[in-house]
Motif scaffolding. Structure first.
Motif, PDB file in Angstrom:
ATOM      1  N   THR A 142      -2.624   0.680  -4.831  1.00  0.00           N
ATOM      2  CA  THR A 142      -3.715   0.190  -3.981  1.00  0.00           C
ATOM      3  C   THR A 142      -4.713  -0.643  -4.788  1.00  0.00           C
ATOM      4  N   ASN A 143      -4.914  -0.268  -6.037  1.00  0.00           N
ATOM      5  CA  ASN A 143      -5.820  -1.042  -6.886  1.00  0.00           C
ATOM      6  C   ASN A 143      -5.285  -2.451  -7.112  1.00  0.00           C
ATOM      7  N   VAL A 144      -3.992  -2.546  -7.381  1.00  0.00           N
ATOM      8  CA  VAL A 144      -3.372  -3.860  -7.575  1.00  0.00           C
ATOM      9  C   VAL A 144      -3.463  -4.683  -6.292  1.00  0.00           C
ATOM     10  N   ALA A 145      -3.164  -4.071  -5.168  1.00  0.00           N
ATOM     11  CA  ALA A 145      -3.163  -4.784  -3.890  1.00  0.00           C
ATOM     12  C   ALA A 145      -4.546  -5.306  -3.534  1.00  0.00           C
ATOM     13  N   PHE A 146      -5.563  -4.451  -3.671  1.00  0.00           N
ATOM     14  CA  PHE A 146      -6.903  -4.838  -3.223  1.00  0.00           C
ATOM     15  C   PHE A 146      -7.696  -5.621  -4.261  1.00  0.00           C
ATOM     16  N   SER A 147      -7.168  -5.732  -5.468  1.00  0.00           N
ATOM     17  CA  SER A 147      -7.841  -6.572  -6.459  1.00  0.00           C
ATOM     18  C   SER A 147      -7.701  -8.044  -6.086  1.00  0.00           C
ATOM     19  N   GLN A 148      -6.737  -8.341  -5.219  1.00  0.00           N
ATOM     20  CA  GLN A 148      -6.560  -9.693  -4.685  1.00  0.00           C
ATOM     21  C   GLN A 148      -6.381  -9.605  -3.172  1.00  0.00           C
ATOM     22  N   ARG A 149      -7.342  -9.005  -2.512  1.00  0.00           N
ATOM     23  CA  ARG A 149      -7.184  -8.622  -1.112  1.00  0.00           C
ATOM     24  C   ARG A 149      -7.017  -9.809  -0.171  1.00  0.00           C
ATOM     25  N   ARG A 150      -7.455 -10.998  -0.539  1.00  0.00           N
ATOM     26  CA  ARG A 150      -7.307 -12.148   0.354  1.00  0.00           C
ATOM     27  C   ARG A 150      -5.927 -12.778   0.253  1.00  0.00           C
TER      28      ARG A 150
END
Length: 271
Positions: free
Chosen positions: A212-220
């Motif tokens: 989830t950290n990886v995914a939301f670090s580039q959430r756009r």
């Protein structure tokens, strides 16, 4: 409580905003519905806006208060048999030791300052098995993040990790005018209950946190790109994840599915 409030001075150091609205206080106590025989632990009782009405309903209450001036003044109102106050930082409080002494699951409640609320929630995840329920007042922004659903603006890593462990229920939205001194933002009062039969399961919660950290670090970005170092586009499709969605569109169950794939693959989280 207005009469007693004059005895206490809010501290900017501890980010103190005391609840003074009697109607809101009554609604909170009713939602908490404390009963004698339960182990209740209040975080940050302050000048006792919740402490006093709750102790009218039960025989014993425990509290953790970092401000020694406040804890000493509260002790003047109640005997140690009625109210036990731990004068320490809740971040350093030993929940496991407290639980073992009581041999009963804990009900935790309080008004959490913004500067510790998220950090404390993450700490409490480790002790979800010894918690009966939690009732917390958060700044509305934090409460929105905790209870957010997929595709909502506030949905993110915090929503996923907390909802993995707890069922979250919004109980009250509370105006900033209900506090003294008046904060800059409104608040929300929410209930968190550990799942009896969890709808989610992963073998490694650290891996879920990492994904989830990886995914939301580039959430756009769409997940085909934001998760590219973990999954190929084909693998995302194989796992039932639309590679054209963004991180905020992926459900908790889907993040669990991605996590379990990496666990089975013996993927090592980079240090």
């Amino acid at each position: 409580m207005k009469k007693n409030f004059n005895l206490f001075k809010p501290s900017k150091k501890f980010g103190q905003n005391f609840l003074i609205d009697k109607i809101v206080i009554s609604n909170i106590v009713d939602n908490l519905n404390p009963k004698s025989g339960e182990v209740l632990l209040e975080i940050g009782p302050g000048f006792g806006s919740l402490t006093f009405p709750i102790l009218k309903r039960i025989d014993k209450l425990y509290a953790v208060e970092i401000d020694k001036n406040l804890s000493e003044k509260l002790k003047n109102f109640f005997s140690p048999e009625k109210l036990t106050i731990f004068s320490e930082n809740i971040i350093k409080f030993n929940f496991l030791k407290f639980y073992k002494k009581k041999a009963k699951r804990i009900r935790i409640f309080g008004n959490l300052p913004y500067n510790i609320s998220v950090f404390l929630m993450i700490k409490l995840l480790k002790f979800s098995y010894l918690i009966e329920d939690m009732h917390f007042m958060f700044q509305k922004e934090v409460a929105d993040r905790i209870q957010a659903n997929p595709s909502e603006k506030s949905y993110g890593k915090l929503s996923i990790i907390i909802q993995y462990f707890f069922k979250v229920t919004l109980l009250l939205d509370i105006s900033k005018e209900s506090f003294s001194p008046i904060p800059k933002v409104n608040s929300s009062f929410i209930r968190l209950q550990p799942h009896v039969c969890s709808p989610y399961h992963v073998k490694d919660i650290t891996m879920l946190s990492y994904v989830t950290n990886v995914a939301f670090s580039q959430r756009r970005k769409i997940v085909k790109h934001s998760l590219s170092k973990l999954f190929s586009e084909k693998k995302l499709c194989d796992l039932g994840i639309n590679p054209l969605l963004r991180a905020e569109n992926i459900s908790i169950s889907e993040y669990c599915r991605l996590t379990e794939y990496l666990v089975k693959k013996n993927f090592l989280i980079p240090k």
